[in-house]
Design an enzyme around this catalytic site. Sequence first.
Site, PDB file in Angstrom:
ATOM      1  N   SER A 107       0.620   5.267  -4.462  1.00  0.00           N
ATOM      2  CA  SER A 107       1.053   4.870  -3.126  1.00  0.00           C
ATOM      3  C   SER A 107       2.463   5.373  -2.885  1.00  0.00           C
ATOM      4  CB  SER A 107       1.032   3.336  -3.014  1.00  0.00           C
ATOM      5  OG  SER A 107       1.695   2.886  -1.854  1.00  0.00           O
ATOM      6  N   TYR A 143       4.490  -5.607  -5.600  1.00  0.00           N
ATOM      7  CA  TYR A 143       3.507  -4.586  -5.237  1.00  0.00           C
ATOM      8  C   TYR A 143       4.007  -3.192  -5.599  1.00  0.00           C
ATOM      9  CZ  TYR A 143       0.309  -1.573  -2.806  1.00  0.00           C
ATOM     10  OH  TYR A 143      -0.600  -0.569  -2.527  1.00  0.00           O
TER      11      TYR A 143
END
Length: 332
Positions: A136, A160
């Site tokens: 990501s 995250y």
Amino acid sequence: MDKKVVRNTSFWQDRPTFVTGATGLLGGWIVKHLIDLGADLVCLVRDWVPGSELVRSNDIERVKVARGDICDSALLERVLGEYEIDTVFHLAAQTIVGIANRNPVSTFRTNVGGTWSLLEACRRSSKVRTIVVASSDKAYGDQEILPYDESTPLQGRHPYDVSKSCADLIAQSYFSTYRLPVGITRCGNFYGGGDLNWNRIVPGTIRSILRGKQPIIRSDGQYVRDYFYIEDGAAAYILLAERLADKPELHGEAFNFSNETPVSVLEIVERIIRLMGSDLKPVILNEANNEIREQYLSSAKARKLLRWEPLVTLDEGLNRTISWYRDYLSNE
């Protein structure tokens, strides 16, 4: 989806392919296009998600399904072995920043432990030839120099972001140490039909407007991101898998994928409002925390080495997305 976005090719015909996270936003669209390309698909499904694109479209009836958890090493080894898997798309993850802040351990378990479990199973398989691992843009953490390119250090700080930094580094280590044929994707914020996480800004805004309610912006509206149309993303993953199979020199490489049109949260909400012909005004809560202020990517490497480019503009992607939710919510 326009047929030009995913090329018809004999490459995928009858190719044994394993997709983790198949009920997720990206997984549903990758499965859809791989079915059209003739792949022999096995999908890992943990929870039954009736509203997911995989289930809603009945694509789940056209694939083999392995029920279980991405951290179940024995299950992964069994699936790779019994179905003689050639190509793997590792998409399974906990993808919501707010959930990661509230439940860091479950996020680390899925995103980090799930990645090493899968890659170790791939290492033990004699058949796996290509692995695409979903990282990501969040793996980069907060950086001063924008846009991020693939040489930008991975330095997530919040749960995250850290989970994606770790998973990315683990994938790199399996190439560097074991020469596992892995490629890594780092994408901007996906949006598109099939995203049922209503606290995300695009589906949440569209649903609010369709129901005549003011859309909610949790932040101050000034956070800047890439917004990357999901079918462009699916095409990018499929193209990367093809290139990895044909070009071993790309093994171990990471690629940014983005339409390179960064916009603020407020701007994306205002675009949706305009495209839907609404006069509703967003409610700005200014409650966001542990999120990166500005984050967007350069895709120059993918353009050069993969001959990749996005084919859907932001407004076109938003229009397609709005149409999907109009249909979905009208049938609730």
